[in-house]
Design a protein around this motif. Structure first.
Motif, short mmCIF file in Angstrom:
data_model
loop_
_atom_site.label_atom_id
_atom_site.label_comp_id
_atom_site.label_asym_id
_atom_site.label_seq_id
_atom_site.Cartn_x
_atom_site.Cartn_y
_atom_site.Cartn_z
N HIS A 293 -30.24 6.96 -24.08
CA HIS A 293 -29.56 5.72 -23.69
C HIS A 293 -30.01 5.30 -22.30
CE1 HIS A 293 -26.12 3.85 -21.38
NE2 HIS A 293 -26.33 2.96 -22.33
N TYR B 217 -27.84 -2.28 -27.70
CA TYR B 217 -28.87 -2.05 -28.70
C TYR B 217 -28.69 -0.64 -29.20
CZ TYR B 217 -33.30 -0.18 -30.37
OH TYR B 217 -34.26 0.47 -31.10
N ARG B 218 -28.68 -0.49 -30.53
CA ARG B 218 -28.63 0.84 -31.13
C ARG B 218 -29.67 0.91 -32.24
NH1 ARG B 218 -22.49 1.44 -33.14
NH2 ARG B 218 -23.34 2.90 -34.62
N ARG B 219 -30.57 1.84 -32.08
CA ARG B 219 -31.66 2.00 -33.04
C ARG B 219 -31.12 2.23 -34.44
NH1 ARG B 219 -36.84 2.71 -32.30
NH2 ARG B 219 -36.59 3.11 -30.06
N ALA B 220 -31.79 1.70 -35.45
CA ALA B 220 -31.38 1.86 -36.83
C ALA B 220 -31.26 3.35 -37.18
CB ALA B 220 -32.38 1.19 -37.76
N VAL C 199 -38.17 -1.74 -26.65
CA VAL C 199 -37.43 -0.50 -26.91
C VAL C 199 -38.28 0.55 -27.62
CG1 VAL C 199 -35.13 -1.51 -26.84
CG2 VAL C 199 -36.44 -1.61 -28.98
N ASP C 200 -39.20 0.11 -28.46
CA ASP C 200 -40.05 1.09 -29.14
C ASP C 200 -41.05 1.71 -28.17
OD1 ASP C 200 -38.86 0.85 -31.64
OD2 ASP C 200 -40.16 -0.81 -32.24
N TRP D 181 -30.49 11.86 -28.24
CA TRP D 181 -30.61 10.42 -28.26
C TRP D 181 -30.72 9.93 -26.82
CZ3 TRP D 181 -26.27 8.78 -32.26
CH2 TRP D 181 -26.66 9.23 -33.52
N ALA E 208 -36.68 -5.86 -30.63
CA ALA E 208 -35.88 -5.10 -31.60
C ALA E 208 -35.62 -5.96 -32.83
CB ALA E 208 -34.58 -4.66 -30.95
N ASP F 186 -33.14 4.80 -27.61
CA ASP F 186 -32.32 4.67 -28.82
C ASP F 186 -31.13 3.75 -28.62
OD1 ASP F 186 -33.75 6.73 -30.39
OD2 ASP F 186 -32.96 8.09 -28.87
N ASN G 233 -30.01 -4.46 -34.94
CA ASN G 233 -29.86 -3.44 -33.89
C ASN G 233 -28.93 -3.88 -32.77
OD1 ASN G 233 -33.41 -2.77 -34.10
ND2 ASN G 233 -31.77 -1.81 -35.26
#
Length: 386
Positions: free
Chosen positions: A174, A213-216, A188-189, A172, A60, A194, A64
């Motif tokens: 999680h 972790y929180r996606r942009a 994560v990708d 989203w 990430a 997310d 993030n």
């Protein structure tokens, strides 16, 4: 009497390098990372470096990563704050029946507030059906929360398959990766997640620190109100010694180390199974023994032997194991994971123990444990038969 620790799914001992790092931080970099003077800048440098380490560990970006007090806070933040922020788009959430209490309890509170939650069932292997997931997903779904790996039986849930299904959906995604982090390679990708929760004390780091972790582009209010730390996402002065210790623990776990641990723990499972069978001790595995599971967790059913009696006798013999999740220790409630897998009336619920291995666990530890386990189970069964 020597004591052997086999409850690493509950927590792990801190690595020596982690303790040394934290001690140095407490002595040398005591400044507030939000302060603009030299002392504050020193602390902020440590914070930035740790954030880069965490981000790299899950492929990430540093921005993030939001530090938290642990996975419980991360899970609560991801579930409660996201649900409230997105309720104009729908009120439906999907999860599983075997999630950690730090996921299930916030969801129960949201149900009281009018949200609808679908709890996907699991089979005897602790695995969900993707067909069930597809049937549950609809245009009202705003959040999906599915753990990456289960803390009681070690089942590895199909995160990438779920992520692919949600790629074009508004929901989203999680995942609670607390048990999987440090054992599985996480991108994560590639997984399509997310939001992702992690806790340091499961990987030989300190207690009281974790990250979310929180996606942009995912915007929702801070769970903890106050200052503007963590990019205004989580108020409170950052715990620099714990964060530095967390980063030190993460740095010790290379991709090869993860693979080695998984192989080592799988070997321990086979060692225990083969020895029990060789001794004629009746038992069954709760879940499955598969290479792609979380192999540090091993849950066994010993028919006719109560969990309490077996765990107590093992403790007296110097072996630390668990009857299930440490977060429900002392509770009279049966394991919700085993209940979901086998039904509320299954004898497994009151006759199973969880063994969980760690970095320091040796083949000799397991050999000594097996010897004690066979002796105790045999004695308890003989006593019950009288």
């Amino acid at each position: 009497m020597a004591h052997i620790y086999l409850d690493n799914a509950a927590t792990t001992p801190m690595a020596k390098q982690v303790i040394a790092t934290m001690t140095a931080q407490m002595q040398d970099d005591f400044g507030n990372a939000s302060s603009t003077h030299w002392f504050g800048r020193q602390a902020h440098t440590v914070l930035d470096q740790a954030r880069q380490t965490m981000a790299a560990s899950i492929h990430a970006l540093p921005d993030n990563i939001q530090f938290t007090s642990g996975a419980t806070e991360a899970n609560n933040t991801a579930i409660v704050q996201v649900a409230h922020a997105r309720q104009a788009l729908g009120n439906h959430i999907i999860t599983t029946a075997i999630e950690h209490p730090s996921v299930l309890k916030p969801l129960a509170q949201l149900e009281k507030e009018g949200f609808e939650v679908t709890y996907l069932p699991v089979d005897a292997n602790g695995q969900i059906s993707l067909a069930d997931f597809d049937a549950a997903l609809d245009d009202r779904t705003i959040l999906v929360s599915v753990m990456m790996g289960n803390n009681e039986v070690g089942s590895h849930l199909p995160i990438a398959a779920i992520g692919a299904r949600l790629a074009a959906h508004q929901a989203w995604f999680h995942t609670d990766a607390t048990q999987a982090y440090g054992l599985l390679d996480i991108d994560v990708d590639a997984l399509g997640v997310d939001l992702l929760s992690v806790s340091a004390h499961k990987i030989n780091g300190p207690k009281g620190i974790g990250f979310l972790y929180r996606r942009a582009g995912l915007n929702f209010p801070s769970f903890i109100k106050g200052g503007e730390q963590e990019g205004k996402r989580r108020a409170g002065t950052e715990n620099i010694p714990a964060i530095a210790g967390f980063a030190a623990a993460v740095s010790l776990i290379t991709p090869q180390e993860k693979a080695d641990r998984q192989a080592k723990y799988l070997g321990f499972k086979h060692q225990i199974q083969d020895s029990l069978r060789g001794a004629g001790v009746a038992f069954e595995v709760n879940g499955t023994v598969q290479a792609d599971a979380l192999n540090h967790v091993f849950n066994l059913w010993f028919p006719g032997v109560s969990t309490y009696a077996l765990q107590t006798n093992l403790d007296l013999a110097g072996f630390a194991v668990s009857g299930g999740s440490a977060c429900t220790a002392g509770s009279l409630e049966p394991s919700h994971v085993l209940t979901a897998m086998y039904g509320a009336d299954s004898p497994r619920i009151g006759e199973s123990i969880r063994i969980s291995f760690g970095k320091a666990t040796t083949t000799l530890d397991i050999a000594q444990f097996i010897q004690a386990l066979i002796k105790i189970v045999t004695r308890l069964r003989a006593k019950a038969a009288k």
